[in-house]
Design a protein around this motif. Sequence first.
Motif, PDB file in Angstrom:
ATOM      1  N   GLY A 107      11.048   6.792 -12.246  1.00  0.00           N
ATOM      2  CA  GLY A 107       9.601   6.372 -11.807  1.00  0.00           C
ATOM      3  C   GLY A 107       9.161   5.383 -10.914  1.00  0.00           C
ATOM      4  N   SER A 108       8.806   4.522 -11.542  1.00  0.00           N
ATOM      5  CA  SER A 108       8.565   3.329  -9.863  1.00  0.00           C
ATOM      6  C   SER A 108       9.275   2.425 -10.140  1.00  0.00           C
ATOM      7  CB  SER A 108       7.277   2.693 -10.219  1.00  0.00           C
ATOM      8  OG  SER A 108       6.109   3.849 -10.841  1.00  0.00           O
ATOM      9  N   ASN A 120       1.123   6.777  -9.680  1.00  0.00           N
ATOM     10  CA  ASN A 120       1.373   7.197 -11.319  1.00  0.00           C
ATOM     11  C   ASN A 120       1.963   6.070 -11.569  1.00  0.00           C
ATOM     12  OD1 ASN A 120       4.204   7.703 -10.014  1.00  0.00           O
ATOM     13  ND2 ASN A 120       4.116   9.341 -11.625  1.00  0.00           N
ATOM     14  N   THR A 121       2.331   3.954 -11.523  1.00  0.00           N
ATOM     15  CA  THR A 121       3.082   3.159 -11.847  1.00  0.00           C
ATOM     16  C   THR A 121       1.850   2.716 -12.423  1.00  0.00           C
ATOM     17  OG1 THR A 121       3.644   2.978  -9.542  1.00  0.00           O
ATOM     18  CG2 THR A 121       2.849   0.892 -10.490  1.00  0.00           C
ATOM     19  N   ALA A 122       2.249   2.325 -14.188  1.00  0.00           N
ATOM     20  CA  ALA A 122       1.513   1.336 -14.762  1.00  0.00           C
ATOM     21  C   ALA A 122       0.730  -0.131 -14.339  1.00  0.00           C
ATOM     22  CB  ALA A 122       2.442   1.516 -15.919  1.00  0.00           C
ATOM     23  N   ASP A 123      -0.023  -0.044 -14.746  1.00  0.00           N
ATOM     24  CA  ASP A 123      -1.119  -1.445 -14.327  1.00  0.00           C
ATOM     25  C   ASP A 123       0.194  -2.657 -14.116  1.00  0.00           C
ATOM     26  OD1 ASP A 123      -2.886   0.616 -14.517  1.00  0.00           O
ATOM     27  OD2 ASP A 123      -4.447  -0.692 -15.533  1.00  0.00           O
ATOM     28  N   ASP A 124       0.367  -2.490 -15.874  1.00  0.00           N
ATOM     29  CA  ASP A 124       0.928  -3.833 -15.510  1.00  0.00           C
ATOM     30  C   ASP A 124       2.224  -3.882 -15.231  1.00  0.00           C
ATOM     31  OD1 ASP A 124      -0.302  -4.096 -17.365  1.00  0.00           O
ATOM     32  OD2 ASP A 124       1.352  -3.463 -19.590  1.00  0.00           O
ATOM     33  N   ASP A 125       3.101  -2.874 -14.171  1.00  0.00           N
ATOM     34  CA  ASP A 125       4.162  -2.996 -13.265  1.00  0.00           C
ATOM     35  C   ASP A 125       3.164  -3.392 -11.913  1.00  0.00           C
ATOM     36  OD1 ASP A 125       6.420  -2.215 -14.897  1.00  0.00           O
ATOM     37  OD2 ASP A 125       6.101  -0.206 -14.498  1.00  0.00           O
ATOM     38  N   GLU A 161      -1.502  15.295 -14.564  1.00  0.00           N
ATOM     39  CA  GLU A 161      -1.751  13.745 -14.837  1.00  0.00           C
ATOM     40  C   GLU A 161      -2.894  13.136 -13.826  1.00  0.00           C
ATOM     41  OE1 GLU A 161       2.697  12.744 -14.245  1.00  0.00           O
ATOM     42  OE2 GLU A 161       3.023  14.787 -14.789  1.00  0.00           O
ATOM     43  N   ASN A 198      -5.761   8.468 -10.460  1.00  0.00           N
ATOM     44  CA  ASN A 198      -5.398   7.108 -10.662  1.00  0.00           C
ATOM     45  C   ASN A 198      -4.767   5.757  -9.783  1.00  0.00           C
ATOM     46  OD1 ASN A 198      -4.213   5.247 -12.870  1.00  0.00           O
ATOM     47  ND2 ASN A 198      -1.766   5.986 -11.590  1.00  0.00           N
TER      48      ASN A 198
END
Length: 469
Positions: free
Chosen positions: A55-56, A441-446, A351, A356
């Motif tokens: 992932g990230s 595609n990194t999550a907002d919180d990350d 996705e 995003n």
Amino acid sequence: MNSNTSTLASADADRISPADIQAGHTAYELDRKHVFHSWSAQEQLQPMNVIDAEGSWIWDGEGRRLLDFTSQLIFTNAGHKHPKIIEAIKQQAEKLCTVAPQHVNDARSEAARLITELLPEDINHVFFTNGGADANEHAVRMARLHTGRRKVLSAYRSYHGGTHLAVNLTGDPRRVPNDDDAGVVRFLPPFTYRSHFRPDSAAQWTPEQETERALAHLRDTLVLEGPSQVAALILEAIPGTAGIYLPPAGYMEGARALCDEFGVVMILDEVMAGFGRSGKWFAHEHFAIEPDIVTFAKGVNSGYVPMGGVAMDDAIYASFAQRMYPGGLTYSGHPLAMAAAVAAINAMRDEAMVENAARLGAEVIGPRLEDMKNNHPAVGDVRGTGAFWAIELVRDKATREPLAPYGQTPAVMADLVAACKAKGVVPFINMNRIHICPPLNTADDDVRFGLDVIDEVLALADEVISVQQ
């Protein structure tokens, strides 16, 4: 500060075993004995060991989990170990692992179709390369053969690759030790934060004035060099390594008009900014232009297998419809790379990764960087779009003097990197800048966690300014 900072940087015992760490130590020892690294003084180098990634996130040689705010060299657009890309590579390896480039393979055909679908309607053919540097080399070769001219105009504050012609096309200081007469003429690009064109007497300087003066300079360069001798103009759609700065409104359109006026091929280097990085599939979509040639690499398949390409319009293609193109590569259109590209493009579509990235830039990264600019004396400018941003560090906000002269890296940058890693983030550093370039595609919180860490460690740069004052 995010409450997870300390735990995120600790060893991940559930994922990384003592045997993994020991294997990493062995790899490091062998690296220092046998591997010659790029752009480095070999015996001064202490490279970070990466033993896993997903992932990230990456895991370093001690098993610590770190947020990858670099996308490596800004290419893991779909993140690490995306399952659809990995599975596509596995299936292709079992079906047809390699084949000579003169033969048709279905992965290459489909990759070409998908890529050209994303480009202007008169760009219908792709020549595949092994990476971005050779893509730029072949783009220039095509332009020279198409026009019968030799000179190529390229900008200072640019990067186009490390091979012979590509490094001469490059405008940043790494070019200087490699300078050669490669038929390259350089010009000054627009740069609204630290303009080459703003008169000392100008109390105010607008983007419109920057565009007007920069285009006048480009026209003068063309005329003085002799338009009948200029084959191509090569520009990064959004310069990346040089500082992630968007050209001011009207500049790219004006450059396109000059190319049309003088019969010059417009090559847009999308190696770093392409495939969603800027919040659009290609960065030139931010401007009302259509290039003649687009070069790409990196993000097309998230860097999982080396790959690049030259996408050309029908006029360029026609020059080689009945005569041989004098160029080729053994691994042009390698099936594993092509399968990875097909899977990556489809995954990015399915996705909504490009959308995003645009949202992350507008709603998460951009606003937070503006806060940092307002709160840190050392932050002179923040700029970017999508998942493609830069923080410029200065000694003085009023004069915009950088923390170190152009081409040099201030000592505090090493401290910033170390502090970020200690808190669980791997930053991208170039000269006096921190680049913010997470996977799309990194999550907002990350992303917020990474920005929290950057915000905190910027105090080190503020201290340098305070001591100097």
